[in-house]
Write an enzyme that holds these catalytic residues in place. Structure first.
Site, mmCIF file in Angstrom:
data_model
loop_
_atom_site.group_PDB
_atom_site.id
_atom_site.type_symbol
_atom_site.label_atom_id
_atom_site.label_comp_id
_atom_site.label_asym_id
_atom_site.label_seq_id
_atom_site.Cartn_x
_atom_site.Cartn_y
_atom_site.Cartn_z
ATOM 1 N N SER A 33 -18.349 14.540 -2.011
ATOM 2 C CA SER A 33 -18.739 15.928 -1.774
ATOM 3 C C SER A 33 -18.092 16.367 -0.471
ATOM 4 C CB SER A 33 -20.263 16.048 -1.752
ATOM 5 O OG SER A 33 -20.656 17.392 -1.627
ATOM 6 N N HIS A 60 -17.577 17.697 -5.587
ATOM 7 C CA HIS A 60 -18.317 18.959 -5.621
ATOM 8 C C HIS A 60 -17.412 20.096 -5.134
ATOM 9 C CE1 HIS A 60 -22.139 16.338 -5.081
ATOM 10 N NE2 HIS A 60 -21.754 16.375 -6.336
ATOM 11 N N ASP A 153 -26.496 12.920 -4.539
ATOM 12 C CA ASP A 153 -25.903 12.846 -5.871
ATOM 13 C C ASP A 153 -25.185 11.502 -6.042
ATOM 14 O OD1 ASP A 153 -25.175 13.691 -8.432
ATOM 15 O OD2 ASP A 153 -23.307 14.596 -7.711
#
EC number: 3.1.1.61
Length: 213
Positions: A33, A60, A153
């Site tokens: 991310s 992401h 995540d």
């Protein structure tokens, strides 16, 4: 928990009925991310163009905009890099990146599926869904790797990979640009190797390029 890879790995031993020249893994899944473009560039740049497995990636991204992530990472990688397309068959030596606002899953036979299903922890694409899909499809022949990022995540996904006998790598949270994702993966107890960023590509090569004897 090992900070350096051991000389051998449990999946590198010979198994009756298996092709002795087949690599012990079938896929590498990466997730990142915040700070991920730099981290992914370094990891992908350290993989050889003869890598015998496909690499699937969740980074992401802002779903409101088109992305040039494939072009950016292709400048660093020796492997071809492309945005994943629904129905593609994942081929060895290729890198497939989840497009913005699409979950990326890998189904039996290496078929890539893109999904508009609901956000997972406010995210789409989701590392958890990618990791869970490779765990279900490849079992002990899957590698999941969590790189820099905020949030958690990937935590459920690495647990799924580990429960199916796969191998899990996390970037060392102490050296990650953003420690949230790798730290959450480490804390869940599913990580086999905690590595500094420059160690990850050599370990991945060692795992996927090993040959059973």
């Amino acid at each position: 928990m090992p900070r350096q890879p051991p000389e051998s790995h449990p999946d590198m031993t010979s198994t009756p009925g298996h092709d002795p020249i087949r690599p012990p893994f079938d896929i590498v899944a990466l997730a990142s991310s915040a700070g991920g473009i730099t981290a992914l560039g370094q990891v992908l740049g350290g993989l050889t163009d003869s890598l015998p497995v496909p690499v699937v990636v969740v980074q992401h991204l802002d779903r409101r905009h088109q992305t040039i992530i494939a072009e950016v990472l292709a400048r660093r990688a020796k492997l071809p890099v492309q945005l994943a397309r629904d129905g593609d068959e994942a081929e060895p030596g290729m890198v497939y990146i989840a497009p913005p606002d699409k979950h990326l899953l890998v189904e039996p036979g290496g078929r890539l599926t893109l999904s508009n299903s609901e956000l997972v922890h406010f995210l789409r694409p989701s590392a958890d869904l990618l990791f869970e899909s490779v765990a279900g499809t490849y079992g002990p022949r899957a590698i999941a790797c969590v790189l820099t990022g905020t949030g958690s995540d990937g935590t459920m996904g690495v647990s799924a990979v580990k429960s199916r006998g796969g191998t899990v790598i996390a970037q060392d949270p102490e050296t990650a640009e953003f420690r949230g994702m790798p730290e959450a993966a480490v804390e869940v107890g599913a990580v086999d190797f905690v590595l500094q960023l420059d160690e990850i590509a050599p370990v991945l090569r060692g795992l996927v390029e090993a040959r059973k004897s």
